[in-house]
Design an enzyme around this catalytic site. Structure first.
Site, mmCIF file in Angstrom:
data_model
loop_
_atom_site.group_PDB
_atom_site.id
_atom_site.type_symbol
_atom_site.label_atom_id
_atom_site.label_comp_id
_atom_site.label_asym_id
_atom_site.label_seq_id
_atom_site.Cartn_x
_atom_site.Cartn_y
_atom_site.Cartn_z
ATOM 1 N N TYR A 26 3.435 9.314 -11.261
ATOM 2 C CA TYR A 26 3.153 8.233 -10.569
ATOM 3 C C TYR A 26 2.148 7.565 -10.694
ATOM 4 O O TYR A 26 1.818 5.966 -11.223
ATOM 5 C CB TYR A 26 1.591 9.891 -9.286
ATOM 6 C CG TYR A 26 0.612 8.769 -8.367
ATOM 7 C CD1 TYR A 26 1.314 8.488 -7.285
ATOM 8 C CD2 TYR A 26 -0.681 8.751 -9.372
ATOM 9 C CE1 TYR A 26 0.117 7.613 -6.297
ATOM 10 C CE2 TYR A 26 -1.865 8.110 -8.537
ATOM 11 C CZ TYR A 26 -0.922 7.457 -7.261
ATOM 12 O OH TYR A 26 -2.912 6.891 -6.266
ATOM 13 N N ASN A 38 1.019 -0.950 0.356
ATOM 14 C CA ASN A 38 -0.180 -0.020 -0.414
ATOM 15 C C ASN A 38 1.003 1.417 -0.114
ATOM 16 O O ASN A 38 0.214 2.093 -0.649
ATOM 17 C CB ASN A 38 -0.599 -0.319 1.176
ATOM 18 C CG ASN A 38 -2.172 1.196 1.842
ATOM 19 O OD1 ASN A 38 -2.465 1.678 0.928
ATOM 20 N ND2 ASN A 38 -1.614 2.184 2.524
#
Length: 270
Positions: A168, A102
């Protein structure tokens, strides 16, 4: 003992005594997943990069409800840090059978033409290299046990482009393909690999947007359900995906985004 959420009533504790490592679990989606997996019976390794206090709060929430948690510092981009954290969790809780990758950052907003190489490398190192290092560190025990689940948290931006955040997007798209490729490599050893792609979820990272009425109004035009999701809504899907209820799910991405990837601008025709 931890009380199950309503969705778990009648299903016992599907992760009973399994060991889960949830990276980046000191806040936000990671915290919600760590607590949800503990609620389902898992013993949980809680990690943080720099803010131990947040990780301890996550662990305390688990322990106060009767669960088991172990906290360790983790820089997912550093192989030595990853090895040390995995060793700690394995020693204290047992072999890791569930890994939730995560931990991640979105980085500073910058165009490809202007982004500093150091900034690009930082985002790729945390989001993609970190995913690889953590996965590689737990695979030997999973393969030996012929059982395990790797859940990679990607983003709707593994599909939706985002100007100013190309690093990203590239990292998250890379994780999605890593998920699919690794699933093929592990197809005969009892280890599943799945990705979960959240949309706009209410976490500290987007507090500025949620606090600005104009920015929120714009965001809602991108979400058919007209609201930002809750970390717990992502966590409940994560709990299902790492359990045996999803035993026939591997090599794919499950999206939790209120319909964001359904191209809401086309809801009234082309």
């Amino acid at each position: 003992m931890l009380e199950p959420e309503p969705e778990l009533k009648g299903h016992g504790r599907p992760l009973n005594d399994r060991v889960a490592l949830v990276t980046g679990s000191s806040s936000g989606i990671g915290r919600a997943i760590a607590i949800e997996l503990a609620r389902a019976g898992a013993n949980v390794g809680v990690t943080y990069h720099s803010g131990r206090e947040g990780a301890e709060e996550t662990a305390d929430a688990i322990r106060e409800a009767g669960g088991t948690a172990e906290v360790c510092q983790l820089d997912v981009a550093d192989a030595k840090s990853v090895a040390a954290c995995v060793e700690t969790i394995t020693r204290e809780l047992g072999p890791i059978g569930i890994l939730v990758n995560n931990a991640g950052i979105d980085g500073d907003e910058a165009t490809v033409a202007s982004i500093a190489l150091e900034e690009w490398d930082k985002v790729i190192a945390t989001n993609l290299r970190g995913n690889f290092l953590c996965t590689q560190a737990v695979l030997s025990d999973m393969i030996l046990a012929r059982r395990g689940v790797i859940l990679n948290i990607t983003s709707v931006h593994d599909t939706i482009p985002w100007a100013g955040h190309a690093a990203y997007c590239a990292a998250k798209a890379g994780i999605a393909m890593l998920t699919r490729s690794l699933a093929l490599e592990l197809q005969n050893v009892g280890v599943r690999v799945v990705a979960l792609a959240p949309g706009a979820i209410a976490t500290p990272i987007n507090a500025e947007v949620r606090d600005d009425p104009d920015m929120m109004a714009d965001l809602k035009t991108k979400i058919p359900m007209q609201r930002v999701g809750k970390p717990e809504e992502v966590a409940r899907i994560a709990r299902v995906l790492v359990s045996d209820d999803a035993s026939y799910v591997t090599g794919t991405t499950v999206t939790v985004d209120g319909g964001m990837t359904a191209y809401p601008s086309f809801s009234h025709g082309g």
